[in-house]
Design a protein around this motif. Structure first.
Motif, PDB file in Angstrom:
ATOM      1  N   VAL A   1       7.084   0.765 -13.739  1.00  0.00           N
ATOM      2  CA  VAL A   1       8.434   0.303 -13.441  1.00  0.00           C
ATOM      3  C   VAL A   1       8.989   1.227 -12.366  1.00  0.00           C
ATOM      4  N   LEU A   2       9.475   0.636 -11.282  1.00  0.00           N
ATOM      5  CA  LEU A   2       9.975   1.374 -10.125  1.00  0.00           C
ATOM      6  C   LEU A   2      11.483   1.190 -10.015  1.00  0.00           C
ATOM      7  N   ARG A   3      12.185   2.246  -9.629  1.00  0.00           N
ATOM      8  CA  ARG A   3      13.648   2.183  -9.534  1.00  0.00           C
ATOM      9  C   ARG A   3      14.124   2.813  -8.227  1.00  0.00           C
ATOM     10  N   ARG A   4      14.962   2.072  -7.506  1.00  0.00           N
ATOM     11  CA  ARG A   4      15.575   2.604  -6.289  1.00  0.00           C
ATOM     12  C   ARG A   4      16.415   3.837  -6.639  1.00  0.00           C
ATOM     13  N   GLY A   5      16.304   4.879  -5.822  1.00  0.00           N
ATOM     14  CA  GLY A   5      17.091   6.081  -6.028  1.00  0.00           C
ATOM     15  C   GLY A   5      16.543   7.026  -7.077  1.00  0.00           C
ATOM     16  N   HIS A   6      15.448   6.645  -7.748  1.00  0.00           N
ATOM     17  CA  HIS A   6      14.865   7.517  -8.766  1.00  0.00           C
ATOM     18  C   HIS A   6      14.089   8.626  -8.066  1.00  0.00           C
ATOM     19  N   ASP A   7      14.413   9.885  -8.366  1.00  0.00           N
ATOM     20  CA  ASP A   7      13.859  10.991  -7.588  1.00  0.00           C
ATOM     21  C   ASP A   7      12.673  11.664  -8.260  1.00  0.00           C
ATOM     22  N   GLN A   8      11.964  10.940  -9.116  1.00  0.00           N
ATOM     23  CA  GLN A   8      10.742  11.439  -9.724  1.00  0.00           C
ATOM     24  C   GLN A   8       9.593  10.496  -9.379  1.00  0.00           C
ATOM     25  N   LEU A   9       8.432  11.089  -9.110  1.00  0.00           N
ATOM     26  CA  LEU A   9       7.296  10.296  -8.632  1.00  0.00           C
ATOM     27  C   LEU A   9       7.740   9.387  -7.495  1.00  0.00           C
ATOM     28  N   ARG A  10       8.290  10.024  -6.509  1.00  0.00           N
ATOM     29  CA  ARG A  10       8.941   9.319  -5.404  1.00  0.00           C
ATOM     30  C   ARG A  10       7.938   8.894  -4.344  1.00  0.00           C
ATOM     31  N   TRP A  11       8.015   7.627  -3.949  1.00  0.00           N
ATOM     32  CA  TRP A  11       7.181   7.116  -2.862  1.00  0.00           C
ATOM     33  C   TRP A  11       7.627   7.745  -1.545  1.00  0.00           C
ATOM     34  N   LEU A  12       6.638   8.209  -0.746  1.00  0.00           N
ATOM     35  CA  LEU A  12       6.946   8.800   0.552  1.00  0.00           C
ATOM     36  C   LEU A  12       6.434   7.963   1.716  1.00  0.00           C
ATOM     37  N   ALA A  13       5.206   7.447   1.615  1.00  0.00           N
ATOM     38  CA  ALA A  13       4.628   6.706   2.740  1.00  0.00           C
ATOM     39  C   ALA A  13       3.386   5.961   2.278  1.00  0.00           C
ATOM     40  N   THR A  14       3.083   4.886   3.008  1.00  0.00           N
ATOM     41  CA  THR A  14       1.828   4.149   2.820  1.00  0.00           C
ATOM     42  C   THR A  14       1.224   3.881   4.186  1.00  0.00           C
ATOM     43  N   ALA A  15      -0.049   4.215   4.347  1.00  0.00           N
ATOM     44  CA  ALA A  15      -0.767   3.975   5.602  1.00  0.00           C
ATOM     45  C   ALA A  15      -2.041   3.199   5.300  1.00  0.00           C
ATOM     46  N   GLN A  16      -2.438   2.346   6.236  1.00  0.00           N
ATOM     47  CA  GLN A  16      -3.680   1.595   6.058  1.00  0.00           C
ATOM     48  C   GLN A  16      -4.151   1.054   7.403  1.00  0.00           C
ATOM     49  N   PHE A  17      -5.452   0.826   7.512  1.00  0.00           N
ATOM     50  CA  PHE A  17      -5.996   0.127   8.667  1.00  0.00           C
ATOM     51  C   PHE A  17      -7.329  -0.488   8.260  1.00  0.00           C
ATOM     52  N   THR A  18      -7.772  -1.495   9.017  1.00  0.00           N
ATOM     53  CA  THR A  18      -9.022  -2.185   8.715  1.00  0.00           C
ATOM     54  C   THR A  18      -9.964  -2.136   9.905  1.00  0.00           C
TER      55      THR A  18
ATOM     56  N   GLU B   1      -8.820  10.413   7.961  1.00  0.00           N
ATOM     57  CA  GLU B   1      -7.867   9.927   8.970  1.00  0.00           C
ATOM     58  C   GLU B   1      -6.676   9.230   8.335  1.00  0.00           C
ATOM     59  N   VAL B   2      -6.908   8.374   7.357  1.00  0.00           N
ATOM     60  CA  VAL B   2      -5.797   7.602   6.793  1.00  0.00           C
ATOM     61  C   VAL B   2      -4.895   8.480   5.929  1.00  0.00           C
ATOM     62  N   ILE B   3      -5.464   9.470   5.240  1.00  0.00           N
ATOM     63  CA  ILE B   3      -4.633  10.406   4.480  1.00  0.00           C
ATOM     64  C   ILE B   3      -3.756  11.217   5.434  1.00  0.00           C
ATOM     65  N   THR B   4      -4.345  11.665   6.532  1.00  0.00           N
ATOM     66  CA  THR B   4      -3.586  12.409   7.538  1.00  0.00           C
ATOM     67  C   THR B   4      -2.485  11.543   8.134  1.00  0.00           C
ATOM     68  N   LEU B   5      -2.787  10.266   8.378  1.00  0.00           N
ATOM     69  CA  LEU B   5      -1.796   9.336   8.919  1.00  0.00           C
ATOM     70  C   LEU B   5      -0.625   9.163   7.969  1.00  0.00           C
ATOM     71  N   ALA B   6      -0.902   9.041   6.673  1.00  0.00           N
ATOM     72  CA  ALA B   6       0.174   8.913   5.696  1.00  0.00           C
ATOM     73  C   ALA B   6       1.052  10.160   5.695  1.00  0.00           C
ATOM     74  N   CYS B   7       0.425  11.329   5.817  1.00  0.00           N
ATOM     75  CA  CYS B   7       1.203  12.573   5.874  1.00  0.00           C
ATOM     76  C   CYS B   7       2.099  12.588   7.114  1.00  0.00           C
ATOM     77  N   GLN B   8       1.573  12.131   8.243  1.00  0.00           N
ATOM     78  CA  GLN B   8       2.371  12.066   9.465  1.00  0.00           C
ATOM     79  C   GLN B   8       3.560  11.138   9.293  1.00  0.00           C
ATOM     80  N   GLN B   9       3.337   9.988   8.666  1.00  0.00           N
ATOM     81  CA  GLN B   9       4.420   9.038   8.458  1.00  0.00           C
ATOM     82  C   GLN B   9       5.495   9.613   7.547  1.00  0.00           C
ATOM     83  N   ALA B  10       5.074  10.406   6.566  1.00  0.00           N
ATOM     84  CA  ALA B  10       6.032  10.995   5.637  1.00  0.00           C
ATOM     85  C   ALA B  10       6.675  12.257   6.187  1.00  0.00           C
ATOM     86  N   GLY B  11       6.126  12.792   7.288  1.00  0.00           N
ATOM     87  CA  GLY B  11       6.668  14.015   7.847  1.00  0.00           C
ATOM     88  C   GLY B  11       6.331  15.245   7.038  1.00  0.00           C
TER      89      GLY B  11
END
Length: 362
Positions: free
Chosen positions: A189-206, A266-276
């Motif tokens: 269950v996901l909740r907007r504004g919930h500051d625990q287990l917070r989503w930071l970024a998603t990266a993907q490529f094919t 590469e994709v893990i690094t990309l996600a880190c870049q997106q999240a800053g």
């Protein structure tokens, strides 16, 4: 095992750390719920799936989950969802969005499994979303939900379920790739504004040239019916398609193997870049439920030791497709292996071929 971990308070990465121009959507995971098929011993059962069980046993899996014939993917998903909701004493009618990620054949064709899940939960009217990017969808789905929250300001609470239920008519669960495929579901269950287990970024490529890997040739619009003598017991393995794609050329296969690993980095690094955030901050890497050696290799470029991966739990669950990473995340929280403030990367490779990663901060 409890259905949900006790989630500690988070240390949140500041929004100023994000990549310039990135859209900030704050949401976190409130609870987890799980549903698994029956536990079976790999050594005892491998001979009923393949003629060379020693090959399967060498992968290192001890157990896997096999659902009873009458237990569908929808039922597994609903069981997990009810447990996640029960942890919060929440009624399904309070959900603004129901998202289902699947990684196997659906229960029926021309049928929306996410709508069927909402019906199983007794919801009268809601917004649903069905994701089917193979194993990736249980991780990339968090990014999809972030997008929905970005364009829908009133979307506050979402149910996200990832399920894998192998259709043994279509697939031999021990002859697809170097993994024992397993039946299980995880709900969050996901909740907007919930500051625990917070989503930071998603990266993907094919890599589109590789999109035919591991496809099932029968049951779709091109070839609806298999030949009369066809069976998953005797059908070629998925890896044979890979070998044939490269003409069994050892040099091309070696190059492809190296590319598989480097692109995960590469994709893990990309996600880190997106999240800053710096990749050096990664405390845990959760990969698909692969062999311990493979998972250790994935984590090594980031200085993450195997103890801070899902290498051990992978071998007790088998490969549960889209459910792998969220199951491992939830169970690591239950065990206390993941602490407040930890940065976690959930990553993998899926059909497509798709490389993907989602970052969450505990």
């Amino acid at each position: 095992m409890a259905d949900s971990p006790s989630i500690p308070q988070a240390t949140i990465a500041g929004d100023s750390e994000r990549a310039p121009g990135s859209q900030v959507v704050d949401f976190g995971i409130l609870s987890f719920g799980y549903a698994f098929g029956q536990d079976l011993d790999v050594t005892e059962t491998a001979g009923s799936y393949v003629t060379d069980p020693e090959r399967v046993i060498r992968w290192g899996y001890s157990t896997f989950h096999r659902a009873e014939p009458d237990v569908t993917a929808t039922r597994l998903a609903a069981d997990a969802a009810r447990k996640a909701l029960a942890e919060l004493n929440m009624d399904a009618s309070e959900l603004d969005l129901v998202v289902l990620a699947t990684s196997e054949m659906p229960d029926y064709l021309y049928w929306d499994t996410s709508a069927a899940l909402a019906r199983e939960l007794g919801i009268d009217k809601t917004q649903t979303l069905l994701l089917n990017e193979g194993c990736a969808s249980g991780v990339t789905g968090l990014g999809m939900i972030a997008g929905q929250m970005a364009i829908q300001p009133n979307l506050n609470t979402a149910l996200f379920v990832a399920v894998n239920r192998v259709s043994e008519f279509h697939r031999n669960r021990m002859n697809v790739n170097n993994a024992v495929h397993s039946d299980g579901a995880v709900a969050t269950v996901l909740r907007r504004g919930h500051d625990q287990l917070r989503w930071l970024a998603t990266a993907q490529f094919t890599d589109p040239d590789l999109c035919d890997f591991f496809r099932c040739d029968f049951g779709g619009a091109v070839t609806p019916q298999p030949p009369a003598d066809w069976s998953t017991a005797t059908a070629p393995s998925g890896l044979e398609r890979v070998l044939n794609h490269f003409g069994k050329d050892p040099n091309r296969l070696r190059e492809f193997s190296e590319k598989l690993s480097s692109r995960v980095t590469e994709v893990i690094t990309l996600a880190c870049q997106q999240a800053g955030v710096s990749p050096e901050r990664l405390a845990h890497i959760i990969y698909i439920n692969d062999s311990a050696d493979t998972i250790e290799e994935v984590a090594a470029p980031f200085g993450v030791t195997v103890e801070h991966t899902n290498a051990e739990v992978s071998l007790t669950h088998g490969h549960m497709g889209a459910a792998d990473q969220l199951v491992s995340l939830g169970e690591a929280l239950q065990r206390g292996d993941i602490k407040s403030g930890d940065l976690v990367a959930m990553s993998g490779i899926s059909i497509g071929m798709r490389w993907y990663c989602t970052l969450v901060q505990v």
